[in-house]
Write an enzyme that holds these catalytic residues in place. Structure first.
Site, PDB file in Angstrom:
ATOM      1  N   ASP A  13     -16.788  -9.962  14.294  1.00 40.35           N
ATOM      2  CA  ASP A  13     -16.374 -11.181  14.978  1.00 40.35           C
ATOM      3  C   ASP A  13     -17.600 -11.778  15.675  1.00 40.35           C
ATOM      4  O   ASP A  13     -18.628 -11.111  15.851  1.00 40.35           O
ATOM      5  CB  ASP A  13     -15.288 -10.828  16.000  1.00 40.35           C
ATOM      6  CG  ASP A  13     -14.836 -12.013  16.828  1.00 40.35           C
ATOM      7  OD1 ASP A  13     -14.566 -13.076  16.254  1.00 40.35           O
ATOM      8  OD2 ASP A  13     -14.791 -11.868  18.069  1.00 40.35           O
ATOM      9  N   ASP A  15     -17.531 -14.714  18.727  1.00 37.23           N
ATOM     10  CA  ASP A  15     -17.394 -15.026  20.151  1.00 37.23           C
ATOM     11  C   ASP A  15     -16.962 -13.803  20.954  1.00 37.23           C
ATOM     12  O   ASP A  15     -15.963 -13.149  20.640  1.00 37.23           O
ATOM     13  CB  ASP A  15     -16.386 -16.154  20.358  1.00 37.23           C
ATOM     14  CG  ASP A  15     -16.884 -17.475  19.785  1.00 37.23           C
ATOM     15  OD1 ASP A  15     -18.088 -17.589  19.510  1.00 37.23           O
ATOM     16  OD2 ASP A  15     -16.056 -18.390  19.613  1.00 37.23           O
ATOM     17  N   ASP A 217     -13.149  -8.156  19.518  1.00 41.91           N
ATOM     18  CA  ASP A 217     -12.795  -8.057  20.934  1.00 41.91           C
ATOM     19  C   ASP A 217     -11.393  -8.534  21.268  1.00 41.91           C
ATOM     20  O   ASP A 217     -10.942  -8.341  22.404  1.00 41.91           O
ATOM     21  CB  ASP A 217     -13.789  -8.878  21.765  1.00 41.91           C
ATOM     22  CG  ASP A 217     -13.545 -10.374  21.635  1.00 41.91           C
ATOM     23  OD1 ASP A 217     -13.163 -11.023  22.629  1.00 41.91           O
ATOM     24  OD2 ASP A 217     -13.705 -10.901  20.522  1.00 41.91           O
TER      25      ASP A 217
END
Length: 274
Positions: A13, A15, A217
């Site tokens: 991922d 961001d 996250d």
């Protein structure tokens, strides 16, 4: 003869994972990126961003590997990559839609609005100025966000109850609706885990068995971590982890790109990446 370890592929991922939550920098992860490059370990970006948004970042990262966009709705492979062609960050890519084509999603939203009177403005109807006003992106960023292939964000302008009815209607039509802030996202049935599986099958056809490592996250990374051989939850800005550790899923000791570096360094120390 010693057992030959499967080559690793890292799926990540962006961001608040590889990129810092506040300034979108990745300096803290640079030593780990360098260590992976020295070992010829591909790093495949898997993000909610569009292909146009990822293109500029891949050049900055000098990343010439395949990537997935729009939450797994589409995957992009540099031309010739799986045929042994040396590819760079500027090599043209071939895009494959795993979910549903954007045109189909726009049509669905338009039909539901006409039928039920829902009030919203879709990205397909918005100018760059409209996107800037709605998101705070700069002009180049707004332009790249408009270049979608497998999702359609809708700026919701109706009541909460109307939004619930709209999302129910989307699901009943065989598609997916996700709420995110002021937007409702209309999607096909594909997620980040599907993108990981699709890319892993191509790597395996070329290289044999591989070790798939995923880092994320937040909730939209859960399917990707579950689909990987080893998954890492990267700590969020408040230091917490979105999901529990256990089985093949671990907690990284650090926030954002610092946690990303810690996870990769742990994998190397354990000789899971060689």
């Amino acid at each position: 003869m010693p057992h030959r370890r499967s080559p690793a592929v890292v799926f990540t991922d962006l961001d608040a994972t590889l990129l810092d939550h506040h300034d979108y920098g990745w300096t803290a992860a640079q030593p780990a990126l360098d260590a992976l490059a020295a070992r010829d370990v591909p790093v495949c970006i898997v993000t909610s961003k569009t292909a146009a948004e990822v293109a500029a970042l891949r050049i900055e990262l000098r990343n010439g590997h395949p990537f997935a966009v729009e939450n797994g709705g589409a995957v992009a492979v540099p031309r010739g990559y799986f045929d042994g062609v040396a590819c760079g960050a500027d090599t043209p890519v071939e895009l494959t839609t795993l979910g549903a084509p954007r045109e189909e999603l726009v049509e669905l939203a338009t039909v539901l609005r006409a039928r039920h009177g829902f009030r919203f403005q879709g990205f397909a109807e918005m100018s760059a100025d409209d996107v800037i006003a709605a998101t705070g992106l700069d002009r180049p960023g707004a332009g790249r966000a408009l270049e979608r292939n497998a999702s359609e964000p809708l700026l919701w302008q109706d009541s909460d109850s109307a939004r619930e009815r709209f999302m129910t209607a989307v699901e009943a039509a065989g598609y997916v609706a996700r709420e995110g802030g002021r937007f409702v996202h209309v999607l096909g049935h594909a997620h980040k885990g599907d993108a990981l599986d699709w890319l892993c099958s191509r790597y395996a056809a070329r290289d044999g068995s591989i070790l798939a490592i995923a880092l994320g996250d937040s909730g939209n990374d859960a399917d990707m971590l579950a689909a990987a051989d080893i998954g890492y939850w990267i700590a969020r800005p408040d230091g917490s982890h979105y999901g529990p550790a256990g089985g093949a899923i671990r907690h990284a000791a650090g926030i954002g790109p610092a946690g990303w570096r810690a996870a990769i360094e742990e994998l190397i120390a354990r000789q899971e990446i060689q």
